[in-house]
Design a protein around this motif. Structure first.
Motif, PDB file in Angstrom:
ATOM      1  N   PRO A  70      34.386  21.466 -40.262  1.00 33.84           N
ATOM      2  CA  PRO A  70      32.949  21.347 -39.977  1.00 33.84           C
ATOM      3  C   PRO A  70      32.147  22.512 -40.541  1.00 33.84           C
ATOM      4  CG  PRO A  70      34.252  20.883 -38.006  1.00 33.84           C
ATOM      5  CD  PRO A  70      35.200  21.464 -39.026  1.00 33.84           C
ATOM      6  N   LYS A  71      31.033  22.182 -41.174  1.00 32.76           N
ATOM      7  CA  LYS A  71      30.208  23.238 -41.764  1.00 32.76           C
ATOM      8  C   LYS A  71      29.507  24.067 -40.701  1.00 32.76           C
ATOM      9  CE  LYS A  71      26.175  20.289 -42.671  1.00 32.76           C
ATOM     10  NZ  LYS A  71      25.273  19.785 -43.761  1.00 32.76           N
ATOM     11  N   ASN A  72      29.340  23.492 -39.486  1.00 34.22           N
ATOM     12  CA  ASN A  72      28.665  24.274 -38.454  1.00 34.22           C
ATOM     13  C   ASN A  72      29.574  25.328 -37.825  1.00 34.22           C
ATOM     14  OD1 ASN A  72      30.265  22.679 -36.800  1.00 34.22           O
ATOM     15  ND2 ASN A  72      28.600  22.055 -35.448  1.00 34.22           N
ATOM     16  N   PHE A  73      30.818  25.432 -38.304  1.00 33.46           N
ATOM     17  CA  PHE A  73      31.641  26.586 -37.927  1.00 33.46           C
ATOM     18  C   PHE A  73      30.993  27.877 -38.420  1.00 33.46           C
ATOM     19  CE2 PHE A  73      36.213  25.061 -36.891  1.00 33.46           C
ATOM     20  CZ  PHE A  73      35.703  24.108 -36.022  1.00 33.46           C
ATOM     21  N   ALA A  74      30.017  27.750 -39.309  1.00 30.31           N
ATOM     22  CA  ALA A  74      29.259  28.915 -39.775  1.00 30.31           C
ATOM     23  C   ALA A  74      28.465  29.552 -38.643  1.00 30.31           C
ATOM     24  CB  ALA A  74      28.323  28.514 -40.915  1.00 30.31           C
ATOM     25  N   ASN A  75      28.296  28.838 -37.530  1.00 32.95           N
ATOM     26  CA  ASN A  75      27.585  29.392 -36.368  1.00 32.95           C
ATOM     27  C   ASN A  75      28.474  30.295 -35.525  1.00 32.95           C
ATOM     28  OD1 ASN A  75      25.247  27.929 -37.018  1.00 32.95           O
ATOM     29  ND2 ASN A  75      25.993  26.120 -35.921  1.00 32.95           N
ATOM     30  N   MET A  76      29.754  30.360 -35.843  1.00 29.57           N
ATOM     31  CA  MET A  76      30.685  31.205 -35.076  1.00 29.57           C
ATOM     32  C   MET A  76      30.610  32.623 -35.642  1.00 29.57           C
ATOM     33  SD  MET A  76      33.737  28.355 -34.900  1.00 29.57           S
ATOM     34  CE  MET A  76      34.744  29.134 -33.643  1.00 29.57           C
ATOM     35  N   THR A  77      29.479  33.242 -35.435  1.00 32.78           N
ATOM     36  CA  THR A  77      29.138  34.476 -36.140  1.00 32.78           C
ATOM     37  C   THR A  77      29.934  35.697 -35.701  1.00 32.78           C
ATOM     38  OG1 THR A  77      27.307  34.729 -34.577  1.00 32.78           O
ATOM     39  CG2 THR A  77      26.808  33.727 -36.705  1.00 32.78           C
ATOM     40  N   SER A  78      30.679  35.610 -34.612  1.00 30.89           N
ATOM     41  CA  SER A  78      31.519  36.735 -34.181  1.00 30.89           C
ATOM     42  C   SER A  78      32.940  36.639 -34.714  1.00 30.89           C
ATOM     43  CB  SER A  78      31.569  36.799 -32.643  1.00 30.89           C
ATOM     44  OG  SER A  78      30.291  37.001 -32.092  1.00 30.89           O
ATOM     45  N   ALA A  79      33.261  35.552 -35.393  1.00 28.44           N
ATOM     46  CA  ALA A  79      34.640  35.290 -35.815  1.00 28.44           C
ATOM     47  C   ALA A  79      35.143  36.342 -36.796  1.00 28.44           C
ATOM     48  CB  ALA A  79      34.738  33.912 -36.438  1.00 28.44           C
ATOM     49  N   ARG A  80      36.344  36.824 -36.533  1.00 24.82           N
ATOM     50  CA  ARG A  80      37.036  37.748 -37.434  1.00 24.82           C
ATOM     51  C   ARG A  80      38.285  37.112 -38.039  1.00 24.82           C
ATOM     52  NH1 ARG A  80      35.791  43.245 -37.064  1.00 24.82           N
ATOM     53  NH2 ARG A  80      34.085  43.697 -35.631  1.00 24.82           N
ATOM     54  N   HIS A  81      38.875  36.188 -37.319  1.00 27.09           N
ATOM     55  CA  HIS A  81      40.106  35.545 -37.795  1.00 27.09           C
ATOM     56  C   HIS A  81      39.972  34.035 -37.639  1.00 27.09           C
ATOM     57  CE1 HIS A  81      42.613  39.255 -38.044  1.00 27.09           C
ATOM     58  NE2 HIS A  81      41.738  39.674 -37.138  1.00 27.09           N
ATOM     59  N   PHE A  82      40.059  33.322 -38.774  1.00 25.15           N
ATOM     60  CA  PHE A  82      40.195  31.873 -38.788  1.00 25.15           C
ATOM     61  C   PHE A  82      41.597  31.564 -39.293  1.00 25.15           C
ATOM     62  CE2 PHE A  82      35.660  29.909 -39.302  1.00 25.15           C
ATOM     63  CZ  PHE A  82      35.384  30.256 -38.000  1.00 25.15           C
ATOM     64  N   HIS A  83      42.500  31.141 -38.417  1.00 25.87           N
ATOM     65  CA  HIS A  83      43.854  30.765 -38.805  1.00 25.87           C
ATOM     66  C   HIS A  83      43.982  29.256 -38.624  1.00 25.87           C
ATOM     67  CE1 HIS A  83      45.626  35.056 -38.004  1.00 25.87           C
ATOM     68  NE2 HIS A  83      44.558  35.071 -38.780  1.00 25.87           N
ATOM     69  N   LEU A  84      43.825  28.531 -39.732  1.00 27.21           N
ATOM     70  CA  LEU A  84      43.848  27.070 -39.723  1.00 27.21           C
ATOM     71  C   LEU A  84      44.930  26.534 -40.650  1.00 27.21           C
ATOM     72  CD1 LEU A  84      39.976  26.625 -39.955  1.00 27.21           C
ATOM     73  CD2 LEU A  84      41.357  26.376 -37.912  1.00 27.21           C
ATOM     74  N   ASN A  85      45.844  27.387 -41.053  1.00 23.11           N
ATOM     75  CA  ASN A  85      46.885  27.007 -42.000  1.00 23.11           C
ATOM     76  C   ASN A  85      47.915  26.075 -41.365  1.00 23.11           C
ATOM     77  OD1 ASN A  85      47.122  29.702 -40.682  1.00 23.11           O
ATOM     78  ND2 ASN A  85      49.230  29.596 -41.405  1.00 23.11           N
ATOM     79  N   ASN A  86      48.657  25.396 -42.239  1.00 20.97           N
ATOM     80  CA  ASN A  86      49.729  24.488 -41.803  1.00 20.97           C
ATOM     81  C   ASN A  86      49.203  23.379 -40.897  1.00 20.97           C
ATOM     82  OD1 ASN A  86      51.971  25.912 -43.113  1.00 20.97           O
ATOM     83  ND2 ASN A  86      51.526  27.535 -41.637  1.00 20.97           N
TER      84      ASN A  86
END
Length: 249
Positions: free
Chosen positions: A167-183
């Motif tokens: 989702p493109k609105n994940f851009a609103n997760m402005t505090s995010a430091r780690h996105f682990h979506l692999n596998n």
């Protein structure tokens, strides 16, 4: 007895009553959240009997396994702050009732055998900082509602069967430091809007079914250090001229 003494006595009794009510409620979990925990339990299968303590009366007072609480002085109730249920051989599904914990900061179901999809209601947890669901068998698409989690710093959804677009609105997760979506089996184009995430350090999307182009905007993110996109179906190469410290795999 003069009227003013009656009034004063009434005021004192009223204050004492409120005080004792607050003391009493401080020794119990918010009843609304007790109901929510019971709904969460009904959606789970606990073959290892790790949640036997969830049969006791009060979740916070009787220390239900994995339930960490904090007292809120504003209402005097104990509230669920963390669900720490990792590596307990749990199966079943994540209940929509998980979205009912108004003060939850950590939701951790890592390394279990959960199936089904991520409930969109989790997007209601505006105080959430860590969403940790790695190492399950969760399937279905990523709910757009997760984009409302503006306080999440770590989003660990790797090693599942998640499909559909990012989702493109994940851009609103402005505090995010780690996105682990692999596998996973995430597909489609990576939204260039995600390059606006100001704090992102690690963005792992390797071993998915992503296609399209690699947005050049990612090469100019100020804090990004690890960008892992291998084993997808991309066209072209991401430029790294403006991101000398970026570790691109």
């Amino acid at each position: 007895m003069p009227r003013w003494r009656f009034c004063l006595t009434g005021i004192i009794l009223g204050v004492l009553s409120c005080h004792f009510l607050q003391l009493a409620s401080a020794q119990m979990t918010d009843p609304f959240e007790v109901d929510a925990l019971q709904a969460v339990r009904r959606a789970l299968k606990d073959t290892g009997k790790n949640l036997n303590s969830w049969k006791k009366t009060d979740p916070c007072v009787s220390n239900w396994t994995g339930v960490i609480c904090l007292m809120d002085p504003n209402d005097g109730f104990l509230h669920v702050q963390e669900l720490r249920l990792l590596n307990m051989n749990l199966s079943g599904k994540l209940a929509p009732a998980l979205g009912l914990f108004s003060q939850m900061t950590i939701l951790n179901f890592m390394w279990n055998n959960l199936t089904g999809s991520i409930p969109k209601e989790i997007g209601n947890l505006i105080t959430l900082k860590l969403l940790l669901l790695s190492g399950n068998q969760i399937s279905g698409p990523l709910p757009d509602e997760l984009g409302s989690l503006s306080n999440v710093t770590i989003l660990n959804l790797d090693n599942n069967n998640i499909s559909g677009p990012l989702p493109k609105n994940f851009a609103n997760m402005t505090s995010a430091r780690h996105f682990h979506l692999n596998n996973n089996s995430i597909s489609g184009q990576i939204p260039p809007e995600l390059s606006a995430l100001p704090q992102l350090l690690h963005f792992l999307l390797d071993n998915n079914n992503l296609s399209g182009y690699l947005p050049q905007e990612f090469s100019r993110m100020p804090n990004l250090r690890i960008l892992q996109f291998d084993n997808n179906n991309f066209e072209g190469v991401l430029g790294t001229a403006d991101c000398k410290e970026l570790f691109l795999i």
